[in-house]
Scaffold this motif. Structure first.
Motif, PDB file in Angstrom:
ATOM      1  N   ARG A 260       0.844  -1.199   0.000  1.00 18.50           N
ATOM      2  CA  ARG A 260       0.000   0.000   0.000  1.00 18.50           C
ATOM      3  C   ARG A 260       0.876   1.243   0.000  1.00 18.50           C
ATOM      4  NH1 ARG A 260      -5.484  -0.258   1.354  1.00 18.50           N
ATOM      5  NH2 ARG A 260      -6.260  -2.354   1.743  1.00 18.50           N
ATOM      6  N   MET A 261       0.421   2.279  -0.705  1.00 19.94           N
ATOM      7  CA  MET A 261       1.170   3.522  -0.770  1.00 19.94           C
ATOM      8  C   MET A 261       0.739   4.433   0.385  1.00 19.94           C
ATOM      9  SD  MET A 261       2.991   2.652  -3.233  1.00 19.94           S
ATOM     10  CE  MET A 261       3.970   4.145  -3.412  1.00 19.94           C
ATOM     11  N   VAL A 262       1.704   4.781   1.236  1.00 22.05           N
ATOM     12  CA  VAL A 262       1.433   5.576   2.429  1.00 22.05           C
ATOM     13  C   VAL A 262       2.183   6.903   2.319  1.00 22.05           C
ATOM     14  CG1 VAL A 262       1.577   5.658   4.949  1.00 22.05           C
ATOM     15  CG2 VAL A 262       1.175   3.474   3.784  1.00 22.05           C
ATOM     16  N   PRO A 263       1.516   8.042   2.561  1.00 21.82           N
ATOM     17  CA  PRO A 263       2.184   9.345   2.470  1.00 21.82           C
ATOM     18  C   PRO A 263       3.400   9.424   3.398  1.00 21.82           C
ATOM     19  CG  PRO A 263      -0.183   9.633   2.649  1.00 21.82           C
ATOM     20  CD  PRO A 263       0.094   8.190   2.900  1.00 21.82           C
ATOM     21  N   VAL A 264       4.460  10.041   2.898  1.00 21.76           N
ATOM     22  CA  VAL A 264       5.700  10.187   3.664  1.00 21.76           C
ATOM     23  C   VAL A 264       5.604  11.382   4.591  1.00 21.76           C
ATOM     24  CG1 VAL A 264       8.160  10.728   3.468  1.00 21.76           C
ATOM     25  CG2 VAL A 264       7.123   9.060   1.925  1.00 21.76           C
ATOM     26  N   ARG A 265       6.102  11.206   5.824  1.00 19.64           N
ATOM     27  CA  ARG A 265       6.208  12.317   6.770  1.00 19.64           C
ATOM     28  C   ARG A 265       7.641  12.828   6.750  1.00 19.64           C
ATOM     29  NH1 ARG A 265       1.901   8.751   6.938  1.00 19.64           N
ATOM     30  NH2 ARG A 265       0.401   9.292   8.570  1.00 19.64           N
ATOM     31  N   ASN A 266       7.809  14.117   6.556  1.00 23.08           N
ATOM     32  CA  ASN A 266       9.142  14.702   6.503  1.00 23.08           C
ATOM     33  C   ASN A 266       9.526  15.233   7.882  1.00 23.08           C
ATOM     34  OD1 ASN A 266      10.973  17.266   6.066  1.00 23.08           O
ATOM     35  ND2 ASN A 266      11.274  15.925   4.291  1.00 23.08           N
ATOM     36  N   ALA A 267      10.588  14.665   8.462  1.00 23.66           N
ATOM     37  CA  ALA A 267      10.988  15.028   9.825  1.00 23.66           C
ATOM     38  C   ALA A 267      11.427  16.485   9.921  1.00 23.66           C
ATOM     39  CB  ALA A 267      12.113  14.101  10.299  1.00 23.66           C
ATOM     40  N   ASP A 268      12.053  17.009   8.867  1.00 30.49           N
ATOM     41  CA  ASP A 268      12.502  18.402   8.896  1.00 30.49           C
ATOM     42  C   ASP A 268      11.300  19.354   8.938  1.00 30.49           C
ATOM     43  OD1 ASP A 268      14.646  20.443   8.659  1.00 30.49           O
ATOM     44  OD2 ASP A 268      13.599  20.892   6.787  1.00 30.49           O
ATOM     45  N   THR A 269      10.268  19.043   8.150  1.00 30.52           N
ATOM     46  CA  THR A 269       9.055  19.856   8.172  1.00 30.52           C
ATOM     47  C   THR A 269       8.404  19.818   9.552  1.00 30.52           C
ATOM     48  OG1 THR A 269       8.648  19.428   5.815  1.00 30.52           O
ATOM     49  CG2 THR A 269       6.776  20.183   7.131  1.00 30.52           C
ATOM     50  N   ALA A 270       8.358  18.638  10.132  1.00 32.99           N
ATOM     51  CA  ALA A 270       7.756  18.491  11.461  1.00 32.99           C
ATOM     52  C   ALA A 270       8.551  19.248  12.518  1.00 32.99           C
ATOM     53  CB  ALA A 270       7.653  17.015  11.830  1.00 32.99           C
ATOM     54  N   SER A 271       9.889  19.181  12.426  1.00 34.35           N
ATOM     55  CA  SER A 271      10.710  19.869  13.431  1.00 34.35           C
ATOM     56  C   SER A 271      10.545  21.386  13.341  1.00 34.35           C
ATOM     57  CB  SER A 271      12.186  19.483  13.257  1.00 34.35           C
ATOM     58  OG  SER A 271      12.722  20.018  12.055  1.00 34.35           O
ATOM     59  N   ARG A 272      10.392  21.894  12.110  1.00 29.36           N
ATOM     60  CA  ARG A 272      10.162  23.326  11.944  1.00 29.36           C
ATOM     61  C   ARG A 272       8.808  23.735  12.533  1.00 29.36           C
ATOM     62  NH1 ARG A 272      13.142  26.341   8.360  1.00 29.36           N
ATOM     63  NH2 ARG A 272      14.907  25.250   7.408  1.00 29.36           N
ATOM     64  N   ALA A 273       7.815  22.855  12.399  1.00 31.68           N
ATOM     65  CA  ALA A 273       6.499  23.152  12.968  1.00 31.68           C
ATOM     66  C   ALA A 273       6.575  23.224  14.493  1.00 31.68           C
ATOM     67  CB  ALA A 273       5.494  22.083  12.536  1.00 31.68           C
ATOM     68  N   LEU A 274       7.353  22.338  15.104  1.00 28.90           N
ATOM     69  CA  LEU A 274       7.516  22.369  16.565  1.00 28.90           C
ATOM     70  C   LEU A 274       8.253  23.631  16.995  1.00 28.90           C
ATOM     71  CD1 LEU A 274       8.404  18.670  17.522  1.00 28.90           C
ATOM     72  CD2 LEU A 274       6.170  19.724  17.136  1.00 28.90           C
ATOM     73  N   ALA A 275       9.298  23.992  16.233  1.00 31.48           N
ATOM     74  CA  ALA A 275      10.072  25.195  16.565  1.00 31.48           C
ATOM     75  C   ALA A 275       9.196  26.440  16.435  1.00 31.48           C
ATOM     76  CB  ALA A 275      11.291  25.296  15.652  1.00 31.48           C
ATOM     77  N   ARG A 276       8.358  26.461  15.388  1.00 30.47           N
ATOM     78  CA  ARG A 276       7.488  27.620  15.169  1.00 30.47           C
ATOM     79  C   ARG A 276       6.522  27.812  16.334  1.00 30.47           C
ATOM     80  NH1 ARG A 276       2.853  29.190  11.545  1.00 30.47           N
ATOM     81  NH2 ARG A 276       2.289  27.012  11.352  1.00 30.47           N
ATOM     82  N   ALA A 277       6.152  26.702  16.978  1.00 31.85           N
ATOM     83  CA  ALA A 277       5.245  26.767  18.129  1.00 31.85           C
ATOM     84  C   ALA A 277       5.990  27.067  19.423  1.00 31.85           C
ATOM     85  CB  ALA A 277       4.489  25.452  18.261  1.00 31.85           C
TER      86      ALA A 277
END
Length: 382
Positions: A260-277
């Protein structure tokens, strides 16, 4: 994929059941229902719990300007068979699997709920008066206090706040006050749910949608979410202020897991979201946190507000900062597994809805606007 569409029935819906039995389609639900029925004017066979077939179709009146609203019709025979009443929820489902689809018709009658609809800025209509009176009498002297014979007072949760609700009869109309503030919502529907303590007053649209992914898709996406959290244990977090301008982004290539094709989660994008918060919990910045092992920043976890198992419904990427919120581990688990998840989701939605719109994910591929009701449906909250 299972798509569930439900409508809170009013007296007009049922009064028409002797003729064409048409359900008025609101502007917000038009594209959603057209997509559900696939082709206007073509009957789909809906099966009820007794395996009886009811042929329903979508009537497109607005294109030719015949009337201001489209309709779903007819429901008369089904409504008569099951003796439907105002306040009942008519439920239509489309279940799709590889190479097949089927339609189901059902209804939900919540005997512990009273339903209201805004008649004007000043008054509300009780959809099932007898049921509301029965509920008020059932809880009289306990959760419900009679101020007069036609005025009730009770403690409720409304829009994440606990306060006092007063329901007052004024001539032939009713009015609602929450913490002495007049509730003024023309054409909005309300459910007073007495299954919880305190009671809960929910504001909703007459049409609701829930899209449910296959269990295997949900499970694989949960595995990927956990993998992302583990991967971030070793990431170098940004200690500087993160500047972000929401805009549509292309999807990355999906990951093949168990065929099954599962969307990829990008760790760099996620880390920037945490930093922004600011490494705080975005549901409540005052929530107590602890520091990460490898860096002196608070431990929070990324959560995709629009779950990635619904990626196929959207043209643009859901793995963007606009859709990633920073949550403490308690709130992250609450969103996935807790009874009070709705309160958290509603608050996060209000905070992010403009960013989500600007990121091109406030609307689905077929042109349906994403609403809080649709988002709650993604989480299985009806």
């Amino acid at each position: 994929m299972r798509i569930t569409v439900s409508k809170i029935l009013n007296r007009t819906d049922l009064a028409e059941s002797g003729s064409h039995g048409g359900l008025v389609v609101t502007r917000q639900a038009r594209q959603l229902l057209l997509d559900f029925f696939e082709v206007a004017g073509v009957e789909q066979e809906f099966q009820d719990t007794d395996d009886e077939i009811f042929a329903l179709h979508y009537v497109d009146y607005t294109t030719n300007r015949t009337t201001p609203n489209d309709r779903v019709t007819p429901i008369g025979r089904y409504a008569t068979k099951h003796e439907l009443k105002p306040g009942d929820n008519l439920v239509l489902q489309k279940i799709e699997s590889v190479g097949s689809k089927r339609y189901i018709i059902d209804y939900v009658r919540k005997l512990g709920s009273a339903y209201f609809v805004g008649k004007s800025k000043e008054s509300i209509d009780v959809l099932n008066y007898e049921q509301m009176v029965n509920i008020m009498q059932r809880y009289a002297g306990n959760q419900v206090r009679y101020i007069t014979d036609t005025e009730y007072e009770m403690s409720v949760r409304y829009q994440s706040e606990v306060g006092t609700l007063i329901i007052r009869k004024n001539n032939n109309n009713y009015e609602m006050y929450f913490n002495n503030e007049h509730i003024e919502e023309n054409n909005k529907y309300f459910e007073l749910d007495t299954s919880t303590i305190p009671f809960e007053l929910k504001k909703m649209d007459t049409w609701k949608i829930e899209v449910s992914a296959d269990d295997s898709d949900i499970e694989l996406n949960e595995i990927e979410e956990r993998r992302l959290v583990r991967e971030m244990e070793n990431i170098q977090f940004n200690m500087c202020e993160v500047v972000y301008t929401p805009q549509p982004e292309n999807k990355r290539a999906a990951r093949n897991i168990e065929g099954r094709m599962v969307p990829v989660r990008n760790a760099d994008t996620a880390s920037r979201a945490l930093a922004r918060a600011g490494y705080l919990c975005e549901y409540d910045n005052a929530h107590e946190l602890f520091l990460r092992k490898r860096q002196p920043v608070n431990y929070t976890e990324p959560h995709h507000l629009i779950p990635l198992q619904y990626d196929d419904l959207f043209e643009n990427s859901l793995d963007v900062q606009a859709n990633i919120v920073s949550l403490c581990s308690h709130c992250h688990n609450l969103v996935h597994y807790g009874v009070d998840a709705e309160n958290v989701i509603r608050k996060l939605w209000e905070d992010r809805r403009e960013e989500i719109k600007n990121a091109g994910i406030g609307i689905t591929r077929n042109g349906t606007e994403l609403t809080i009701e649709m988002l709650l449906g993604f989480y299985g909250i009806m």
